[in-house]
Motif scaffolding. Structure first.
Motif, PDB file in Angstrom:
ATOM      1  N   LEU A   1       1.331   4.338  -3.289  1.00 36.50           N
ATOM      2  CA  LEU A   1       1.287   5.793  -3.260  1.00 36.50           C
ATOM      3  C   LEU A   1       2.657   6.420  -3.530  1.00 36.50           C
ATOM      4  O   LEU A   1       2.767   7.425  -4.223  1.00 36.50           O
TER       5      LEU A   1
ATOM      6  N   ILE B   1      -3.861  13.714  -3.822  1.00 37.63           N
ATOM      7  CA  ILE B   1      -3.885  12.662  -2.805  1.00 37.63           C
ATOM      8  C   ILE B   1      -4.161  13.313  -1.461  1.00 37.63           C
ATOM      9  O   ILE B   1      -3.601  14.367  -1.139  1.00 37.63           O
ATOM     10  N   ASP B   2      -5.027  12.699  -0.703  1.00 35.53           N
ATOM     11  CA  ASP B   2      -5.353  13.186   0.634  1.00 35.53           C
ATOM     12  C   ASP B   2      -4.185  12.892   1.573  1.00 35.53           C
ATOM     13  O   ASP B   2      -3.696  11.755   1.630  1.00 35.53           O
TER      14      ASP B   2
ATOM     15  N   LYS C   1      -0.405  15.116  -6.436  1.00 34.32           N
ATOM     16  CA  LYS C   1       0.123  13.787  -6.126  1.00 34.32           C
ATOM     17  C   LYS C   1       1.652  13.752  -6.053  1.00 34.32           C
ATOM     18  O   LYS C   1       2.209  13.026  -5.223  1.00 34.32           O
TER      19      LYS C   1
ATOM     20  N   ARG D   1      -5.524  18.400   7.083  1.00 31.41           N
ATOM     21  CA  ARG D   1      -6.283  17.512   6.198  1.00 31.41           C
ATOM     22  C   ARG D   1      -6.448  18.231   4.861  1.00 31.41           C
ATOM     23  O   ARG D   1      -7.277  19.126   4.707  1.00 31.41           O
TER      24      ARG D   1
ATOM     25  N   ASP E   1      -4.603   9.913   3.751  1.00 30.65           N
ATOM     26  CA  ASP E   1      -4.262   8.621   3.156  1.00 30.65           C
ATOM     27  C   ASP E   1      -2.761   8.375   3.234  1.00 30.65           C
ATOM     28  O   ASP E   1      -2.308   7.254   3.492  1.00 30.65           O
TER      29      ASP E   1
ATOM     30  N   GLN F   1       0.833  -1.205   0.000  1.00 33.60           N
ATOM     31  CA  GLN F   1       0.000   0.000   0.000  1.00 33.60           C
ATOM     32  C   GLN F   1       0.867   1.255   0.000  1.00 33.60           C
ATOM     33  O   GLN F   1       0.539   2.250  -0.668  1.00 33.60           O
TER      34      GLN F   1
ATOM     35  N   ALA G   1      -1.128   6.376  -8.738  1.00 30.88           N
ATOM     36  CA  ALA G   1      -2.046   6.993  -7.768  1.00 30.88           C
ATOM     37  C   ALA G   1      -3.072   7.895  -8.440  1.00 30.88           C
ATOM     38  O   ALA G   1      -3.310   9.025  -8.039  1.00 30.88           O
TER      39      ALA G   1
ATOM     40  N   GLY H   1      -1.926   7.302   6.666  1.00 31.54           N
ATOM     41  CA  GLY H   1      -2.338   5.927   6.919  1.00 31.54           C
ATOM     42  C   GLY H   1      -1.327   4.915   6.406  1.00 31.54           C
ATOM     43  O   GLY H   1      -0.948   3.982   7.132  1.00 31.54           O
ATOM     44  N   VAL H   2      -0.860   5.094   5.177  1.00 28.54           N
ATOM     45  CA  VAL H   2       0.103   4.134   4.643  1.00 28.54           C
ATOM     46  C   VAL H   2       1.459   4.292   5.324  1.00 28.54           C
ATOM     47  O   VAL H   2       2.203   3.309   5.475  1.00 28.54           O
TER      48      VAL H   2
END
Length: 228
Positions: free
Chosen positions: A69, A81-82, A112, A107, A85, A65, A74, A88-89
């Protein structure tokens, strides 16, 4: 040293080699665990094998994952890209007790290439503390201009060998191999994102700072689109 330019086939091959290197260890551990399950009758050994398989499967998934990214497309050209996210990865990538991650970012949907750069810098931040420690990631700015600061603190902290030359696209050896491709690729992404990267060290702390480069035309504000 003069700049080194890789053709598309060599770049793809070296990046694939890098991703395979990152996932081969947990995949190999899964295979070993399955072999133990097949050959062992001892319940405690079977439970040990199951624990190994579970842990290794989570690790392989997290690394894939992250690679999706950090190295993948992506989304379509111009996609965003958030940062949530990305966080998280990143947390999945550091899913062990050796290296801790502190993440401070708004946020936001960012272009990207900027987010891919941030994740690639995170890989380099981890290699700066080979014995583990704490990596603090701070993202400032907005969609028009961003600044990334990554602070790696740990025993025997160091600026990774040759990383600055590789980022500049001019490795000392005059060539790029599978070991250096990640830093070389990060330099390509930085230039595409209109950002410049600098390393500094102070005792047991290595700081990586990336900011918009006013001399790079790619640093001009762009229409980022939406996540697909």
């Amino acid at each position: 040293m003069p700049a080194v330019t890789l053709d598309s086939l060599d770049l793809a091959a070296l990046l694939c080699s890098r991703v395979c290197h990152d996932v081969i260890s947990p995949v190999g551990a899964i295979v070993n665990g399955l072999e133990v399950l097949e050959d062992e009758s001892d319940p405690s050994m079977k439970e040990f094998a199951l624990d190994l398989i579970r842990k290794s499967a989570r690790q392989a998934s997290a690394r894939l994952q992250f690679a999706r990214l950090a190295f993948g497309a992506a989304g379509s050209a111009g996609a965003s890209i958030d940062l949530a996210d990305a966080e998280g990865v990143a947390r999945g990538f550091f899913g062990d007790d050796k290296t801790q991650l502190a993440w401070s970012a708004p946020r936001l949907l960012l272009p990207k290439n900027r987010v891919k750069l941030l994740l690639n810098l995170l890989v380099m931040a981890s290699t700066a503390i080979p014995r583990g420690g704490l990596i603090t990631v701070t993202v400032e700015g907005d969609v028009k201009a961003s600044t990334f600061v990554l602070l790696s603190k740990g025993i025997n902290a160091r600026i990774p060998a040759h990383v600055e030359a590789l980022l500049a696209g001019a490795p000392d050896s005059g060539t790029v191999d599978a070991h250096g491709i990640q830093a070389y690729y990060a330099g390509m992404v930085a230039r595409a994102a209109g950002m410049k990267v600098a390393f500094t060290i102070d005792g047991d702390e290595v700081t990586i700072r990336a900011e918009m480069d006013p001399e790079n035309p790619n640093s001009a504000p762009i229409d980022t689109g939406m996540i697909g």
